[in-house]
Write a protein that holds these residues in place. Structure first.
Motif, mmCIF file in Angstrom:
data_model
loop_
_atom_site.group_PDB
_atom_site.id
_atom_site.type_symbol
_atom_site.label_atom_id
_atom_site.label_comp_id
_atom_site.label_asym_id
_atom_site.label_seq_id
_atom_site.Cartn_x
_atom_site.Cartn_y
_atom_site.Cartn_z
ATOM 1 N N PHE A 1 -1.607 3.079 -6.559
ATOM 2 C CA PHE A 1 -1.215 2.723 -5.195
ATOM 3 C C PHE A 1 -0.525 1.359 -5.208
ATOM 4 O O PHE A 1 -0.713 0.558 -6.119
ATOM 5 C CB PHE A 1 -2.438 2.607 -4.274
ATOM 6 C CG PHE A 1 -3.275 3.841 -4.188
ATOM 7 C CD1 PHE A 1 -3.016 4.825 -3.251
ATOM 8 C CD2 PHE A 1 -4.356 4.017 -5.038
ATOM 9 C CE1 PHE A 1 -3.795 5.960 -3.163
ATOM 10 C CE2 PHE A 1 -5.151 5.145 -4.972
ATOM 11 C CZ PHE A 1 -4.871 6.119 -4.032
ATOM 12 N N GLU A 2 0.236 1.115 -4.167
ATOM 13 C CA GLU A 2 0.717 -0.238 -3.909
ATOM 14 C C GLU A 2 0.847 -0.430 -2.411
ATOM 15 O O GLU A 2 1.065 0.521 -1.660
ATOM 16 C CB GLU A 2 2.043 -0.518 -4.613
ATOM 17 C CG GLU A 2 3.187 0.395 -4.239
ATOM 18 C CD GLU A 2 4.455 0.059 -5.016
ATOM 19 O OE1 GLU A 2 4.705 -1.144 -5.252
ATOM 20 O OE2 GLU A 2 5.187 0.983 -5.383
ATOM 21 N N VAL A 3 0.658 -1.671 -1.988
ATOM 22 C CA VAL A 3 0.907 -2.012 -0.592
ATOM 23 C C VAL A 3 2.168 -2.865 -0.556
ATOM 24 O O VAL A 3 2.332 -3.782 -1.361
ATOM 25 C CB VAL A 3 -0.271 -2.751 0.064
ATOM 26 C CG1 VAL A 3 -1.413 -1.802 0.327
ATOM 27 C CG2 VAL A 3 -0.739 -3.937 -0.761
ATOM 28 N N LEU A 4 3.048 -2.531 0.362
ATOM 29 C CA LEU A 4 4.277 -3.311 0.515
ATOM 30 C C LEU A 4 3.998 -4.486 1.439
ATOM 31 O O LEU A 4 2.846 -4.767 1.786
ATOM 32 C CB LEU A 4 5.382 -2.410 1.055
ATOM 33 C CG LEU A 4 5.660 -1.142 0.232
ATOM 34 C CD1 LEU A 4 6.892 -0.423 0.766
ATOM 35 C CD2 LEU A 4 5.795 -1.446 -1.242
ATOM 36 N N ASP A 5 5.036 -5.204 1.829
ATOM 37 C CA ASP A 5 4.851 -6.385 2.678
ATOM 38 C C ASP A 5 4.174 -6.002 3.984
ATOM 39 O O ASP A 5 4.486 -4.962 4.579
ATOM 40 C CB ASP A 5 6.200 -7.027 2.987
ATOM 41 C CG ASP A 5 6.845 -7.652 1.758
ATOM 42 O OD1 ASP A 5 6.182 -7.695 0.696
ATOM 43 O OD2 ASP A 5 8.007 -8.087 1.858
ATOM 44 N N GLN A 6 3.245 -6.837 4.436
ATOM 45 C CA GLN A 6 2.609 -6.579 5.724
ATOM 46 C C GLN A 6 3.481 -7.121 6.844
ATOM 47 O O GLN A 6 4.235 -8.085 6.675
ATOM 48 C CB GLN A 6 1.213 -7.181 5.781
ATOM 49 C CG GLN A 6 1.147 -8.698 5.790
ATOM 50 C CD GLN A 6 -0.272 -9.205 5.988
ATOM 51 O OE1 GLN A 6 -1.200 -8.440 6.238
ATOM 52 N NE2 GLN A 6 -0.455 -10.517 5.884
ATOM 53 N N ALA A 7 3.385 -6.486 7.994
ATOM 54 C CA ALA A 7 4.123 -6.922 9.176
ATOM 55 C C ALA A 7 3.348 -8.008 9.913
ATOM 56 O O ALA A 7 2.116 -8.064 9.834
ATOM 57 C CB ALA A 7 4.346 -5.737 10.113
ATOM 58 N N PRO A 8 4.034 -8.864 10.673
ATOM 59 C CA PRO A 8 3.319 -9.753 11.585
ATOM 60 C C PRO A 8 2.515 -8.976 12.628
ATOM 61 O O PRO A 8 1.518 -9.469 13.144
ATOM 62 C CB PRO A 8 4.436 -10.561 12.245
ATOM 63 C CG PRO A 8 5.615 -10.437 11.334
ATOM 64 C CD PRO A 8 5.493 -9.089 10.694
ATOM 65 N N ALA A 9 2.967 -7.761 12.919
ATOM 66 C CA ALA A 9 2.316 -6.954 13.956
ATOM 67 C C ALA A 9 0.897 -6.590 13.553
ATOM 68 O O ALA A 9 0.641 -6.168 12.426
ATOM 69 C CB ALA A 9 3.120 -5.676 14.202
ATOM 70 N N GLU A 10 -0.013 -6.735 14.518
ATOM 71 C CA GLU A 10 -1.390 -6.308 14.353
ATOM 72 C C GLU A 10 -1.767 -5.368 15.494
ATOM 73 O O GLU A 10 -1.285 -5.507 16.611
ATOM 74 C CB GLU A 10 -2.349 -7.488 14.409
ATOM 75 C CG GLU A 10 -2.424 -8.356 13.190
ATOM 76 C CD GLU A 10 -3.594 -9.324 13.279
ATOM 77 O OE1 GLU A 10 -4.698 -8.964 12.840
ATOM 78 O OE2 GLU A 10 -3.391 -10.434 13.801
#
Length: 295
Positions: A121-130
């Protein structure tokens, strides 16, 4: 985790104009990009935004699958590559892979998530959005000086709380230990839905659990309280990917989506879907165009 049942509305909404959920089945041929969406409207919208961004990056083999079920099902599908990518929430995802984590802030959660993510697995960049839990009160209580969870802690004994059935098992002890808060009564309403909103509007309860992208907060003049000791973990939007299924250009396209996606914009997308009843494909296309993510 939120707004259950909105998928049915999406299916009605797109009837007669092509089903954006069609296709995918058990996965496509080698090279296909299969995007998973859960059974909530927000996940559907994010999946369609990801699909549009990938197509604009040159991928011609992108489909969005019908709802894929629980996180356990999603993880298995990513492992066997019948799914390529899903939109997820950083805090919940970290707790799935590391149930003992104590990380709560956005950066700490994301850093630990990248460390704990298993091979494959990999996680890409997280968004500022929560899209995270909030404690919300009416304007009258806020005007009396209740602005933060610490302020609330001093008043909990006189207040009735309304929220999901799992509140007591998840948060009752935590809010007591962090903020000294023991509510006069805890009532089960629903999970951030119309029953909870109606209870706060009527005064039957004085404090409720809603979500940060809920359009009902501003629409009703409710006031979200500041979680000044970070009881609720960060829940930034993050693409979870089956490693090796995206090219560098496709990865960059999804990272650009994350950079553009703010909580304010995500809230607006939900308003367009739930209240304005817009087609999710049109919502996704407009988001991409508005944020200069279409060539």
């Amino acid at each position: 985790m939120k707004r259950l049942g909105l998928l049915a509305a999406a299916l009605v909404l797109v009837a007669g104009c092509g089903n954006p959920l069609a296709g995918g089945g058990e996965g496509g041929a080698t090279g296909d990009i299969i995007i998973g969406a859960s059974d909530v409207g927000e996940s559907l919208l994010l999946a369609q935004i990801y699909a549009g961004a990938l197509r604009d990056a040159g991928a011609s083999n992108v489909t969005v699958r019908p709802p894929v079920g629980s996180r356990e099902v999603v993880v298995k599908a990513l492992q066997d590559k019948s799914l390529s990518v899903v939109p997820d929430y950083s805090g919940n995802l970290l707790r799935y892979f590391d149930k003992d984590t104590t990380a709560t802030t956005s950066q700490d959660v994301y850093t630990q998530l990248r460390q704990k993510i298993p091979a494959g697995f990999e996680v890409l960049d997280q968004a500022p959005a929560e899209d995270k839990d909030l404690l919300v009160v009416g304007a009258q209580l806020a005007s009396s000086g209740v602005k933060t969870f610490s302020d609330l802690g001093k008043r909990c004994g006189e207040l009735v709380f309304g929220g999901p059935g799992q509140w007591s098992s998840r948060w009752k002890d935590k809010i007591k230990s962090l903020y000294g808060c023991e509510f006069k009564e805890i009532r089960t309403t629903d999970t951030g839905g119309p029953v909870t909103v109606a209870a706060l509007k009527s005064g039957d309860v004085q404090v409720v659990d809603l979500f940060s992208t809920s359009s009902t907060i501003a629409a009703n003049g409710f006031v979200p309280l500041v979680d000044d000791k970070n009881m609720f973990p960060a829940q930034n939007i993050v693409p979870l990917v089956a490693r090796g299924t995206l090219s560098p250009g496709e990865t960059a396209a999804l990272n650009r989506v994350s950079v553009a996606l703010t909580t304010e914009q995500l809230t607006r997308l939900n308003v367009e879907f739930t209240e304005e009843k817009r087609n999710p494909l049109d919502i996704a296309e407009d988001f991409l165009a508005r944020n200069h993510l279409k060539s």
